[in-house]
Design an enzyme around this catalytic site. Structure first.
Site, mmCIF file in Angstrom:
data_model
loop_
_atom_site.group_PDB
_atom_site.id
_atom_site.type_symbol
_atom_site.label_atom_id
_atom_site.label_comp_id
_atom_site.label_asym_id
_atom_site.label_seq_id
_atom_site.Cartn_x
_atom_site.Cartn_y
_atom_site.Cartn_z
ATOM 1 N N GLY A 63 0.835 -1.196 0.000
ATOM 2 C CA GLY A 63 0.000 0.000 0.000
ATOM 3 C C GLY A 63 0.867 1.241 0.000
ATOM 4 N N HIS A 64 1.891 1.210 -0.831
ATOM 5 C CA HIS A 64 2.773 2.363 -0.966
ATOM 6 C C HIS A 64 3.620 2.222 -2.231
ATOM 7 C CE1 HIS A 64 5.983 -0.264 0.459
ATOM 8 N NE2 HIS A 64 5.240 -0.577 1.501
ATOM 9 N N ALA A 65 4.300 3.311 -2.561
ATOM 10 C CA ALA A 65 5.271 3.311 -3.662
ATOM 11 C C ALA A 65 6.523 4.008 -3.145
ATOM 12 C CB ALA A 65 4.706 4.050 -4.870
#
Ligand code: TYD
Length: 141
Positions: free
Chosen positions: A57-59
């Protein structure tokens, strides 16, 4: 998005590691800059993951990673800001290379799954996009 489309853009690709098999079992090895396209600066792993858990749930702004299922399996959902794809990792000799600026989510962990990640930089919270809209804006620049 098909795997080949995302792979041709250089966002993600599967990396096949060597395997040395004999009657005593299988041995797989990797060397930084040879089998993965960066110098490995950090290794971390996820284990004891509840089967209904969602991770990622991130980059990342700069970080590149290669993700392996050392044991068991899980799903990796990949989003480059335009198109989405998904991979099921279940083979300890096949890793998924993930370039920077790719949103990733992981779920459907099997019982006892172990996820190992090789990373191009030490941990740095400032390198994360944890807000999807902020990531989307950056992906379009
Ligand atoms: P995070 O990257 O959000 O985990 P995931 O993507 O698997 O859900 O990290 C979870 C927590 O662990 C967060 O507080 C940061 C910390 N962390 C470190 O301190 N060092 C590390 O190398 C990593 C990957 C995370």
């Amino acid at each position: 998005m098909s795997h080949s489309e995302s792979e041709s853009k250089g966002h993600v690709r599967l990396i096949d590691l060597p395997v040395i098999s004999d009657p005593r079992g299988d041995l797989t090895f990797l060397e930084g800059s040879r089998h993965v396209p960066f110098d490995i600066r950090r290794v971390y792993y996820l284990y004891n993951v509840p089967v209904d858990s969602e991770r990622g749930g991130h980059a990342h702004r700069e970080l590149e990673q290669v993700v392996f299922a050392l044991s068991g399996s899980f799903r990796l959902k990949i989003d480059d800001g335009k198109t989405k794809s998904e991979y099921w990792l279940r083979d300890p000799k096949k890793g998924l290379y993930i370039n920077k600026l790719i949103w990733r989510e992981m779920d459907s962990f099997s019982q006892g799954a172990v996820c190992m990640v090789l990373a191009s930089h030490p941990y740095d919270e400032a390198d994360y996009y944890r807000d999807y809209d902020e990531f989307l804006k950056a992906s379009k620049l």
